[in-house]
Write an enzyme that holds these catalytic residues in place. Structure first.
Site, PDB file in Angstrom:
ATOM      1  N   ASP A  99      55.012 116.245  51.407  1.00 33.62           N
ATOM      2  CA  ASP A  99      56.088 115.926  50.813  1.00 33.62           C
ATOM      3  C   ASP A  99      55.778 115.073  49.271  1.00 33.62           C
ATOM      4  O   ASP A  99      56.517 115.567  48.189  1.00 33.62           O
ATOM      5  CB  ASP A  99      57.396 115.440  51.636  1.00 33.62           C
ATOM      6  CG  ASP A  99      56.628 114.104  52.166  1.00 33.62           C
ATOM      7  OD1 ASP A  99      55.554 113.768  52.075  1.00 33.62           O
ATOM      8  OD2 ASP A  99      57.512 113.533  52.931  1.00 33.62           O
ATOM      9  N   ASP A 102      52.028 109.325  47.562  1.00 36.69           N
ATOM     10  CA  ASP A 102      52.351 107.924  47.268  1.00 36.69           C
ATOM     11  C   ASP A 102      51.111 107.113  47.119  1.00 36.69           C
ATOM     12  O   ASP A 102      50.468 107.189  46.122  1.00 36.69           O
ATOM     13  CB  ASP A 102      53.319 107.261  48.073  1.00 36.69           C
ATOM     14  CG  ASP A 102      54.037 106.004  47.942  1.00 36.69           C
ATOM     15  OD1 ASP A 102      53.899 105.423  46.965  1.00 36.69           O
ATOM     16  OD2 ASP A 102      54.501 105.239  48.883  1.00 36.69           O
ATOM     17  N   PHE A 151      61.716 104.457  45.812  1.00 31.27           N
ATOM     18  CA  PHE A 151      61.974 105.237  47.311  1.00 31.27           C
ATOM     19  C   PHE A 151      62.969 106.114  47.109  1.00 31.27           C
ATOM     20  O   PHE A 151      64.255 105.985  46.822  1.00 31.27           O
ATOM     21  CB  PHE A 151      62.279 104.131  48.378  1.00 31.27           C
ATOM     22  CG  PHE A 151      62.349 104.745  49.646  1.00 31.27           C
ATOM     23  CD1 PHE A 151      61.019 104.819  50.348  1.00 31.27           C
ATOM     24  CD2 PHE A 151      63.468 105.390  50.256  1.00 31.27           C
ATOM     25  CE1 PHE A 151      61.158 105.244  51.754  1.00 31.27           C
ATOM     26  CE2 PHE A 151      63.281 105.885  51.477  1.00 31.27           C
ATOM     27  CZ  PHE A 151      62.084 105.817  52.350  1.00 31.27           C
ATOM     28  N   VAL A 152      62.562 107.640  47.639  1.00 32.41           N
ATOM     29  CA  VAL A 152      63.435 108.731  47.402  1.00 32.41           C
ATOM     30  C   VAL A 152      63.737 109.279  48.810  1.00 32.41           C
ATOM     31  O   VAL A 152      62.947 109.176  49.642  1.00 32.41           O
ATOM     32  CB  VAL A 152      62.930 109.525  46.261  1.00 32.41           C
ATOM     33  CG1 VAL A 152      63.062 109.202  44.852  1.00 32.41           C
ATOM     34  CG2 VAL A 152      61.568 110.081  46.585  1.00 32.41           C
TER      35      VAL A 152
HETATM   36  P1  5GP Z   1      51.155 107.992  51.200  1.00 33.98           P
HETATM   37  O1  5GP Z   1      51.394 106.482  51.014  1.00 33.98           O
HETATM   38  O2  5GP Z   1      50.079 108.037  52.444  1.00 33.98           O
HETATM   39  O3  5GP Z   1      50.796 108.468  50.003  1.00 33.98           O
HETATM   40  O4  5GP Z   1      52.495 108.661  51.766  1.00 33.98           O
HETATM   41  C1  5GP Z   1      52.823 108.545  53.267  1.00 33.98           C
HETATM   42  C2  5GP Z   1      53.960 109.297  53.341  1.00 33.98           C
HETATM   43  O5  5GP Z   1      54.976 108.065  53.110  1.00 33.98           O
HETATM   44  C3  5GP Z   1      54.551 110.502  52.952  1.00 33.98           C
HETATM   45  O6  5GP Z   1      54.007 111.412  53.267  1.00 33.98           O
HETATM   46  C4  5GP Z   1      56.139 110.123  53.186  1.00 33.98           C
HETATM   47  O7  5GP Z   1      56.279 110.780  54.317  1.00 33.98           O
HETATM   48  C5  5GP Z   1      56.378 108.708  52.920  1.00 33.98           C
HETATM   49  N1  5GP Z   1      56.818 108.395  51.782  1.00 33.98           N
HETATM   50  C6  5GP Z   1      56.280 107.663  50.490  1.00 33.98           C
HETATM   51  N2  5GP Z   1      56.867 107.666  49.668  1.00 33.98           N
HETATM   52  C7  5GP Z   1      58.165 107.951  50.044  1.00 33.98           C
HETATM   53  C8  5GP Z   1      59.500 107.962  49.529  1.00 33.98           C
HETATM   54  O8  5GP Z   1      59.699 107.468  48.495  1.00 33.98           O
HETATM   55  N3  5GP Z   1      60.488 108.473  50.266  1.00 33.98           N
HETATM   56  C9  5GP Z   1      60.306 108.868  51.540  1.00 33.98           C
HETATM   57  N4  5GP Z   1      61.561 109.106  52.321  1.00 33.98           N
HETATM   58  N5  5GP Z   1      59.056 108.728  52.096  1.00 33.98           N
HETATM   59  C10 5GP Z   1      58.047 108.174  51.437  1.00 33.98           C
HETATM   60 MG    MG Z   2      54.693 112.840  55.246  1.00 31.09          MG
END
Ligand code: 5GP
Ligand code: MG
Length: 184
Positions: A99, A102, A151-152
């Site tokens: 998805d 981040d 945060f979305v």
């Molecule tokens: P990472 O920080 O490891 O790149 O992202 C880990 C997970 O955090 C993503 O796959 C997602 O599920 C969740 N995540 C990161 N940013 C957001 C956001 O803005 N909104 C939501 N709902 N989940 C997020």
């Molecule tokens: Mg995820």
């Protein structure tokens, strides 16, 4: 649910239009290859379903589930596998679909795990990429949209397991966070 949203960042029409472009690129890049899509649970469900129906080519589909190690802070980068791959990736052209990119901790870890299994190639498609630095300078090969560091929710992305079913992407009103009791 719409009432809980503050700003709509991406509407349904622009999402579907961009998916046509992305699917076109993927179809060209993987023509004649042994494509295996691996969706990262649960946030990728909407993105991968919309991609799949636009890829009229032979492919396999599997899912992987990962979760931040309970109790550990995000900075340790510890992940536990909650759903292992079912299909063999050895010798296959694997495209991991998630998805959002981040911090990049999740995808950097998944890259490490799948690379050990000996795929022929390993690439990454993300629906969203946040405008922040990523772990190990992680770069996705296909990116739907670049978004600011907010945060979305929607289009698979949740807040406390809700809002995944919205067909568009937006931010939540501050009142939603304030009214919610913490989930333990
Ligand atoms: P990472 O920080 O490891 O790149 O992202 C880990 C997970 O955090 C993503 O796959 C997602 O599920 C969740 N995540 C990161 N940013 C957001 C956001 O803005 N909104 C939501 N709902 N989940 C997020
Ligand atoms: Mg995820």
């Amino acid at each position: 649910m719409r009432d809980d949203l503050d700003e709509i960042l991406l509407n349904e029409t622009e999402i579907q239009r961009r998916l046509n472009e992305l699917a076109g690129e993927i179809q060209r890049d993987y023509a004649g290859r042994d494509l295996m899509l691996v969706g990262v649970l649960t946030g990728s469900v909407m993105f991968i379903a919309d991609l799949l129906r636009r890829l009229p080519m032979p492919l396999r589909l599997d899912y992987i589930g990962v979760s931040s190690y309970h109790g550990a802070t995000r900075s340790t980068g510890e992940l536990i596998v909650t759903k292992a791959l079912k299909l063999d990736v050895r010798g296959r052209d694997v495209l991991v679909v998630d998805d959002i990119l981040d911090t990049g901790l999740t995808l950097a870890k998944i890259r490490e795990m799948i690379q050990k299994l000996g795929p022929r190639s390993l690439k990454f498609a993300v629906f969203l990429e946040k405008d922040v630095p990523h772990q190990d300078n992680f770069q996705a090969d296909y990116v739907g949209f670049h978004i600011p560091n907010k945060f979305v929710v929607g289009y698979g992305l949740d807040y406390q397991e809700r809002y995944r079913n919205l067909p568009y992407v937006g931010t939540l009103k501050p009142s939603v966070y304030e009214s919610d009791r913490p989930v333990l």
